[in-house]
Scaffold this motif. Structure first.
Motif, PDB file in Angstrom:
ATOM      1  N   GLY A   1       0.790  -1.229   0.000  1.00  0.00           N
ATOM      2  CA  GLY A   1       0.000   0.000   0.000  1.00  0.00           C
ATOM      3  C   GLY A   1       0.815   1.269   0.000  1.00  0.00           C
ATOM      4  O   GLY A   1       0.283   2.356   0.260  1.00  0.00           O
ATOM      5  N   ILE A   2       2.105   1.169  -0.298  1.00  0.00           N
ATOM      6  CA  ILE A   2       2.987   2.332  -0.357  1.00  0.00           C
ATOM      7  C   ILE A   2       3.142   2.754  -1.805  1.00  0.00           C
ATOM      8  O   ILE A   2       3.409   1.926  -2.675  1.00  0.00           O
ATOM      9  N   GLY A   3       2.972   4.033  -2.085  1.00  0.00           N
ATOM     10  CA  GLY A   3       3.179   4.531  -3.431  1.00  0.00           C
ATOM     11  C   GLY A   3       4.642   4.893  -3.642  1.00  0.00           C
ATOM     12  O   GLY A   3       5.182   5.755  -2.969  1.00  0.00           O
ATOM     13  N   VAL A   4       5.310   4.234  -4.557  1.00  0.00           N
ATOM     14  CA  VAL A   4       6.720   4.520  -4.842  1.00  0.00           C
ATOM     15  C   VAL A   4       6.766   5.531  -5.984  1.00  0.00           C
ATOM     16  O   VAL A   4       6.468   5.205  -7.125  1.00  0.00           O
ATOM     17  N   VAL A   5       7.143   6.753  -5.680  1.00  0.00           N
ATOM     18  CA  VAL A   5       7.012   7.859  -6.636  1.00  0.00           C
ATOM     19  C   VAL A   5       8.232   8.010  -7.515  1.00  0.00           C
ATOM     20  O   VAL A   5       8.150   7.984  -8.734  1.00  0.00           O
ATOM     21  N   GLY A   6       9.374   8.253  -6.920  1.00  0.00           N
ATOM     22  CA  GLY A   6      10.575   8.508  -7.705  1.00  0.00           C
ATOM     23  C   GLY A   6      11.809   8.242  -6.878  1.00  0.00           C
ATOM     24  O   GLY A   6      11.809   8.423  -5.661  1.00  0.00           O
ATOM     25  N   HIS A   7      12.865   7.794  -7.561  1.00  0.00           N
ATOM     26  CA  HIS A   7      14.152   7.587  -6.903  1.00  0.00           C
ATOM     27  C   HIS A   7      15.227   8.058  -7.864  1.00  0.00           C
ATOM     28  O   HIS A   7      15.109   7.928  -9.084  1.00  0.00           O
ATOM     29  N   PHE A   8      16.319   8.594  -7.295  1.00  0.00           N
ATOM     30  CA  PHE A   8      17.216   9.422  -8.088  1.00  0.00           C
ATOM     31  C   PHE A   8      18.673   9.227  -7.700  1.00  0.00           C
ATOM     32  O   PHE A   8      18.984   8.774  -6.597  1.00  0.00           O
ATOM     33  N   ARG A   9      19.538   9.643  -8.611  1.00  0.00           N
ATOM     34  CA  ARG A   9      20.931   9.921  -8.299  1.00  0.00           C
ATOM     35  C   ARG A   9      21.079  11.431  -8.127  1.00  0.00           C
ATOM     36  O   ARG A   9      20.689  12.184  -9.013  1.00  0.00           O
ATOM     37  N   ASP A  10      21.623  11.836  -7.000  1.00  0.00           N
ATOM     38  CA  ASP A  10      21.934  13.249  -6.785  1.00  0.00           C
ATOM     39  C   ASP A  10      23.191  13.556  -7.581  1.00  0.00           C
ATOM     40  O   ASP A  10      24.259  12.988  -7.324  1.00  0.00           O
ATOM     41  N   LEU A  11      23.095  14.453  -8.562  1.00  0.00           N
ATOM     42  CA  LEU A  11      24.217  14.712  -9.459  1.00  0.00           C
ATOM     43  C   LEU A  11      25.383  15.398  -8.760  1.00  0.00           C
ATOM     44  O   LEU A  11      26.501  15.385  -9.284  1.00  0.00           O
ATOM     45  N   ASP A  12      25.141  16.003  -7.621  1.00  0.00           N
ATOM     46  CA  ASP A  12      26.199  16.725  -6.911  1.00  0.00           C
ATOM     47  C   ASP A  12      26.740  15.970  -5.704  1.00  0.00           C
ATOM     48  O   ASP A  12      27.765  16.372  -5.138  1.00  0.00           O
ATOM     49  N   GLU A  13      26.071  14.912  -5.285  1.00  0.00           N
ATOM     50  CA  GLU A  13      26.456  14.181  -4.084  1.00  0.00           C
ATOM     51  C   GLU A  13      26.441  12.681  -4.382  1.00  0.00           C
ATOM     52  O   GLU A  13      25.414  12.018  -4.267  1.00  0.00           O
ATOM     53  N   PRO A  14      27.575  12.114  -4.769  1.00  0.00           N
ATOM     54  CA  PRO A  14      27.585  10.711  -5.216  1.00  0.00           C
ATOM     55  C   PRO A  14      27.267   9.698  -4.132  1.00  0.00           C
ATOM     56  O   PRO A  14      26.989   8.533  -4.453  1.00  0.00           O
ATOM     57  N   ASN A  15      27.293  10.102  -2.876  1.00  0.00           N
ATOM     58  CA  ASN A  15      26.988   9.172  -1.791  1.00  0.00           C
ATOM     59  C   ASN A  15      25.613   9.421  -1.169  1.00  0.00           C
ATOM     60  O   ASN A  15      25.337   8.956  -0.056  1.00  0.00           O
ATOM     61  N   MET A  16      24.746  10.146  -1.890  1.00  0.00           N
ATOM     62  CA  MET A  16      23.385  10.395  -1.419  1.00  0.00           C
ATOM     63  C   MET A  16      22.391   9.682  -2.339  1.00  0.00           C
ATOM     64  O   MET A  16      22.583   9.610  -3.558  1.00  0.00           O
ATOM     65  N   TYR A  17      21.329   9.177  -1.735  1.00  0.00           N
ATOM     66  CA  TYR A  17      20.272   8.499  -2.494  1.00  0.00           C
ATOM     67  C   TYR A  17      18.919   9.097  -2.105  1.00  0.00           C
ATOM     68  O   TYR A  17      18.317   8.708  -1.096  1.00  0.00           O
ATOM     69  N   PRO A  18      18.403  10.062  -2.875  1.00  0.00           N
ATOM     70  CA  PRO A  18      17.094  10.660  -2.592  1.00  0.00           C
ATOM     71  C   PRO A  18      15.971   9.862  -3.274  1.00  0.00           C
ATOM     72  O   PRO A  18      16.121   9.418  -4.413  1.00  0.00           O
ATOM     73  N   TRP A  19      14.856   9.747  -2.593  1.00  0.00           N
ATOM     74  CA  TRP A  19      13.685   9.119  -3.208  1.00  0.00           C
ATOM     75  C   TRP A  19      12.433   9.572  -2.483  1.00  0.00           C
ATOM     76  O   TRP A  19      12.500  10.152  -1.407  1.00  0.00           O
TER      77      TRP A  19
END
Length: 285
Positions: free
Chosen positions: A34-52
């Motif tokens: 029941g969780i909506g998975v919207v978007g997941h990304f590579r942060d172009l400025d921070e190679p060790n960050m994972y935003p979603w």
């Protein structure tokens, strides 16, 4: 709708490992709960960050869905591998959508209150982390929010202007199947502002017309959801008020920044800018 904007700090060199695991195991597993998975990304400025991002119909639905997923077999089978990639997973903004006013709101005129969600705003661009992720307990794992999969990939979501609690700015994109490797060419930019009460009205009145004229219309806006965390096993940031807006560009070379008159005086800390490249299976494309 309730959104989470999650930004994980990873051990160096582990982002692609987590993305591969996430896209193989955790998208459909969360959606089934029941969780909506919207978007997941590579942060172009921070190679060790994972935003979603992920989403839920309301706070009670969030509690039930997170309980089901983190207590279920998919997370239990893969949590050690996921946790091994992470330094911190507590940098989480709990948000609610703010309808973007229609294009005919004149610059400098006050929008009708019905065109905006109530009052306050949001802060900080996916920064501020809390160290450590528990290995045995129900930790939080990147996910996103499940959009309406009724359309194929293509340009980003369209703006809406409903002010009901069901308003969802990211509801109409499809994702490629498991195993997809082709990356979208698009770029999303998330601006995170720490603000005081009344910022949403200011942004609609003064900023949106300028952004539209510059060809950078917001595709979605969010503000802090102040409700109590209904799943305390996964912390969220508290004690701050933020306003977050997203722009979409067809390709990174199209990105441009727009100066917004009067903005600086309305912020309580420096703004943050996230440059987000969608991963292969992101529903935001």
């Amino acid at each position: 709708m309730i959104y989470e904007l999650r930004n994980y700090t990873l051990h160096p060199g582990q982002r692609d490992t987590l993305i591969e695991l996430f896209e193989r195991e955790f998208i459909e597993g969360q959606e089934a709960a029941g969780i909506g998975v919207v978007g997941h990304f590579r942060d172009l400025d921070e190679p060790n960050m994972y935003p979603w991002m992920r989403k839920f119909p309301d706070m009670e639905a969030r509690r039930a869905a997170l309980t089901a997923f983190y207590g279920g077999p998919i997370w239990k089978a893969n949590r050690d591998a996921a946790n091994a990639t992470m330094i911190d997973s507590d940098n989480v903004l709990l948000l609610r959508p703010v309808p973007v006013p229609s294009a005919d709101v004149p610059h400098g005129s006050a929008p009708r209150h019905s065109d905006l969600s109530r009052g306050t705003t949001t802060s900080g661009l996916l920064s501020g982390s809390t160290p450590g992720l528990p290995r045995g307990s129900t930790p939080d794992l990147p996910s996103g929010s499940a959009p309406d999969l009724s359309s194929e990939s293509g340009p980003g979501p369209t703006l809406q202007s409903s002010s009901s609690s069901s308003f969802d700015p990211f509801s109409g994109t499809a994702r490629p199947p498991v195993g997809a490797t082709v990356l979208p060419e698009s770029l999303y930019v998330a601006m995170i502002y720490h603000v005081d009460d009344g910022f949403a009205e200011f942004f609609a009145r003064e900023a949106v017309p300028v952004l539209r004229e510059a060809g950078v219309p917001p595709v979605a806006c969010f503000e802090t959801e102040a409700a109590e965390n209904t799943f305390p096993a996964l912390p969220v940031r508290t004690g701050e008020q933020v306003f977050v807006w997203f722009a979409r560009f067809d390709r990174p070379s199209d990105e441009r920044e727009v100066a917004l008159p009067g903005l600086e005086s309305r912020l309580t800390s420096p703004p943050q800018r996230l440059r987000l490249a969608p991963t292969a299976r992101s529903a935001l494309r």
